[in-house]
Motif scaffolding. Structure first.
Motif, PDB file in Angstrom:
ATOM      1  N   VAL A  16       1.000  -1.193  -0.047  1.00  0.00           N
ATOM      2  CA  VAL A  16       0.125   0.043   0.098  1.00  0.00           C
ATOM      3  C   VAL A  16       0.801   1.102  -0.009  1.00  0.00           C
ATOM      4  O   VAL A  16       0.784   2.280  -0.599  1.00  0.00           O
ATOM      5  N   ALA A  19       2.192   1.855  -3.339  1.00  0.00           N
ATOM      6  CA  ALA A  19       1.072   1.838  -4.683  1.00  0.00           C
ATOM      7  C   ALA A  19       0.903   3.656  -4.863  1.00  0.00           C
ATOM      8  O   ALA A  19       1.036   4.127  -3.709  1.00  0.00           O
ATOM      9  N   PHE A  25      -1.663  -3.310  -9.069  1.00  0.00           N
ATOM     10  CA  PHE A  25      -1.405  -4.318  -8.366  1.00  0.00           C
ATOM     11  C   PHE A  25      -1.571  -5.430  -9.157  1.00  0.00           C
ATOM     12  O   PHE A  25      -2.516  -5.506 -10.153  1.00  0.00           O
ATOM     13  N   ILE A  49       1.455  -8.701  -5.816  1.00  0.00           N
ATOM     14  CA  ILE A  49       1.256  -9.108  -4.575  1.00  0.00           C
ATOM     15  C   ILE A  49       0.722 -10.438  -4.171  1.00  0.00           C
ATOM     16  O   ILE A  49       0.260 -10.628  -2.943  1.00  0.00           O
ATOM     17  N   LEU A 208      -5.839  -1.207  -1.433  1.00  0.00           N
ATOM     18  CA  LEU A 208      -5.830  -2.448  -1.838  1.00  0.00           C
ATOM     19  C   LEU A 208      -6.961  -3.386  -1.376  1.00  0.00           C
ATOM     20  O   LEU A 208      -7.260  -3.209  -0.114  1.00  0.00           O
ATOM     21  N   THR A 210      -8.389  -6.295   0.365  1.00  0.00           N
ATOM     22  CA  THR A 210      -7.842  -7.286   1.030  1.00  0.00           C
ATOM     23  C   THR A 210      -8.918  -8.797   1.262  1.00  0.00           C
ATOM     24  O   THR A 210      -8.254  -9.756   1.523  1.00  0.00           O
TER      25      THR A 210
END
Lengths: 325, 193
Positions: A16, A19, A25, A49, A208, A210
């Protein structure tokens, strides 16, 4: 393919932190690598990732939590998913091909880009790809385009089957950003195109996905996903329906209904749900309820078949659900 | 695969292909040369049981790496967009389309291509079955069909004809040898039990 720097962040925090605008990603790669080859997506940094600890399925405490890096085929095959949420397993089974289901992640599935041919063709304008350049689909080839949620700027459909099933189940996505974590209803996560079709979701720069969180819904054991397409397999939906119904005897007491292939985002149909609740579970009820689905549809030149197809898809899904009673 | 005085079609084409690649093609695509260098990536992996280390542009796909760097030309480049399945290989035992798999993501992975499927000179049951059942005409899609089918059978997802058709829908055959392909998978399914 344009060149990019390739990085392998070791932790979610690291991912993160690295980014930002211009980065992408990379999980399964089935969308990103395809679109980088077409130069529809041109990140200057690709953050792999795949080694982050965002795996696993968890059913403790009721409901279902799916790590964003779980692969589609693994989630589809999980007996807990198949038993408690058949609609999820079926939506995944009916997606893509065997190879792509093995590769593609759950988070990536939710973020896959539209299949609109103009979006994918960099030689044509597209407001989603190049804001302000125009939309050739609205006056051009639009047989597969949306009849719900479109604007004068964009009529591209959202392609995910999984997202339709998840929206019916009131699922949420867990997001991690530099400022911390937050949880968003998947239904609100996707944005309508309006004048800004390049803004597709409520994801802040660098954030992101998750985890996907599906609330407990014991009666979702009676749920199903029906998908109508040009080919029998390995094709996106012209129309699809995710339905779940709770019965008390012959009476419908709760219902969940969402459709795919129709909207610019996965489309929940609360009017159809209301028209089902309190009525007997019969074909007449389904037909009458499905008729309310077409309110507000706005067909384009080549997709006037879609509202009728949506009604029939809904009725078929509700009838198929009766077989599992 | 008839042999003439020790020269195979694959061997000859492999040599020519390798020479051409070394002479002209920067891996990663035709437009790569004019773009800024953003750093190569080194990947250590096992390919068909042999430990391999490759250093390449991060845009290089597994497909281009096995064909052009390792000379394993059994894996075919069809659409190069994940739509035809001709490039199917196994990564850590799972079937993937190698055209959408970036080499850079595979550090530590184990890759099996069609060249790694046979047991020495003994063809894999699927390779025999495709011959027995006429599961091909031109043969271009066959390596991908066989790699895909091997995974489908291993996963226990080849129980009925309908299931085989659904599971194999990511492998296109433009000669339309589908009835033979289906029969071959049925035959091999029995032998692989």
């Amino acid at each position: 393919m344009r060149s990019y720097a390739f990085e392998r962040p070791g932790t979610v925090t690291d991912a993160v932190r690295r980014a930002g605008s211009g980065s992408a990603f990379l999980a399964g790669g089935t969308t990103l690598v395809d679109l980088m080859k077409l130069e529809v997506m041109t990140p200057d940094r690709v953050l792999d990732i795949n080694r982050l600890p965002l795996r696993g399925l968890d059913t403790t405490g009721g409901g279902l939590r799916i790590g964003a890096l779980e692969r589609m085929s693994d989630v589809a095959a999980d007996p807990r998913v198949r038993r408690a949420y058949p609609v999820l397993g079926q939506a995944l089974d009916l997606s893509a091909s065997g190879q792509l289901r093995t590769m593609a992640s759950i988070g990536g599935n939710l973020l896959q880009r539209t299949r609109c041919g103009y979006f994918r063709d960099v030689s044509t304008p597209c407001n989603k790809r190049l804001p302000g350049s125009g939309c050739p689909a609205i006056g051009g080839e639009n047989r597969t385009h949306a009849v719900l949620g479109a604007s004068g700027s964009c009529a591209a459909t959202h392609p995910s089957d999984l997202a339709v099933a998840l929206v019916a189940l009131d699922a949420k996505v867990r997001l991690q950003g530099r400022e911390g974590a937050r949880t968003v209803d998947l239904r609100d996560f996707y944005l309508l195109p309006g004048d800004t079709p390049h803004l597709e979701h409520d994801l802040r720069p660098g954030e992101l996905v998750t985890e996907v969180v599906v609330p407990a819904l014991p009666w979702a054991r009676r749920s199903t996903y029906v998908k109508i397409r040009d080919r029998r397999s390995f094709e996106f939906a012209l129309s699809s329906a995710a339905v779940a119904v709770r019965l008390d005897g012959d009476t419908i007491v709760e219902a969940r209904v969402a459709v795919g292939g129709m909207g610019t985002r996965p489309w929940r149909l609360t009017a159809v749900e209301r028209a089902l609740v309190g009525r007997r579970a019969t074909e007449e009820t389904y037909v009458a309820a499905a008729a309310t689905a077409v309110e507000g549809t706005r067909p384009l030149r080549h997709n006037a078949y879609k509202p009728e197809l949506m009604k029939r898809t809904l009725v078929r899904a509700l009838l198929e659900l009766e077989q599992t009673r | 695969m008839t042999q003439h005085e020790g020269i195979t079609r694959r061997g000859l084409l492999g040599m020519v292909g390798t020479a051409a690649a070394a002479a002209t093609v920067p891996l990663g695509g035709g437009s790569a040369a004019a773009q800024p260098d953003t750093g190569e990536v080194t990947v250590r992996m096992t390919v068909n049981g042999t430990a391999t280390s490759l250093t390449a542009d991060p845009r290089v796909t597994l497909l281009d790496a096995v064909r052009e760097r390792l000379g394993l030309t059994g894996t075919k480049k069809g659409c190069d967009r994940g739509q035809c399945g001709a490039c199917t290989v196994h990564v850590d035992g799972r079937r993937v389309v190698s055209c959408l798999t970036l080499l850079a993501t595979l550090d530590g992975a184990s890759v099996t291509t069609i060249e790694g499927l046979a047991d020495g000179d003994r063809p894999h049951p699927l390779q025999r079955a495709f011959v027995d059942q006429d599961g091909l005409q031109c043969g271009f899609c066959t390596p991908g069909q066989i790699m895909s089918a091997a995974a489908v059978i291993a996963e226990g997802r080849a129980r009925t004809d309908d299931e085989i058709r659904e599971q194999m829908s990511g492998n296109i055959c433009r000669c339309s040898a589908y009835p033979g392909i289906l029969a071959a998978i049925r035959q091999a399914r029995t032998e692989m039990r």
